[in-house]
Design a protein around this motif. Structure first.
Motif: not given
Lengths: 115, 116
Positions: B26-28, B31-35, B95-100
């Motif tokens: 998703i744009s913006g 953080t990207l994951y591969w499962y 997901r968006a960011g590592l903030g929480t």
């Protein structure tokens, strides 16, 4: 390490009966807990997640209560619908350091609702 | 808003062949994951990135699997020499960011791999 346990592989219910899917967890720090739902041939989608306060998350008639004393986050619904048939995953995110960005899944519970 | 896009949707290989999976988050979402999701099991994390940097690849079989995200947007997961045990659905999520730690992961539809 951090882990999630879902004890039921398959739950079969008659439409209209209550739903309860079990989830317990193990984590060094207070994690965030999630329920994801996966319908056949679709991607997992977030159903609900725990709050930092004591609010009880609810979505589409489902709710779950985080009990830190028993390390549980069971999923409940008062009346099952046929459309609830799907795979349900309980998951957690550890609440510390870079590990706080990993989502760790249980093995999943297949809910089958019959007419 | 477009969701997470993965391709191909299906792949069928003989043992020893190579395959690549592609993911557009998703744009913006930085953080990207591969499962990896074997049949009848929950998704298991292989690797995740923040922007172009690998944050955790401890579960990635490094002798045959590799993953890159060179510009911090799209990502490619490659299996050099596939084995029957690699048969699974490969899910990408962002997901968006590592903030929480409470941020939601959004998943793509996955690539279903069968190794004969």
């Amino acid at each position: 390490g951090d882990s999630v346990t879902q004890t039921e592989g398959l739950v079969t219910l008659t439409e209209g009966l209550p739903v309860m899917l079990n989830c317990t967890y193990q984590s060094t720090y207070s994690p965030f807990l999630f329920w994801y739902v996966q319908h056949l041939n679709e991607a997992p989608k977030l159903l609900l997640k725990s709050f930092t306060d004591n609010k009880r998350p609810e979505h589409q008639g489902f709710h779950a209560t985080l009990h830190k004393s028993s390390s549980s986050f069971h999923l409940q619904k008062s009346s099952a619908q046929l459309s609830d048939s799907a795979l349900y995953y309980c998951a957690l995110t550890p609440n510390y350091g870079s590990s706080g960005n990993k989502l760790i899944f249980g093995i999943g519970t297949l809910l089958s609702v019959k007419p | 808003e477009a969701g997470v896009t993965q391709s191909p949707r299906y792949a069928v290989l003989q043992e020893g062949q190579a395959v690549s999976f592609w993911c557009d988050p998703i744009s913006g979402h930085d953080t990207l994951y591969w499962y990896q999701q074997p049949r009848d099991q929950g998704p298991q994390l292989l690797v995740y990135f923040r922007d172009e940097a690998v944050i955790d690849n401890s579960q990635l079989p490094s002798d045959r699997f590799s993953a890159v995200r060179p510009k911090g947007t799209n990502s490619t997961l490659k299996i050099q020499s596939a084995k029957q045990g690699d048969t699974a659905t490969y899910l990408c999520a962002s997901r968006a960011g590592l903030g929480t730690s409470a941020e939601t992961l959004y998943f793509g539809s996955g690539t279903r791999l069968t190794v004969l």
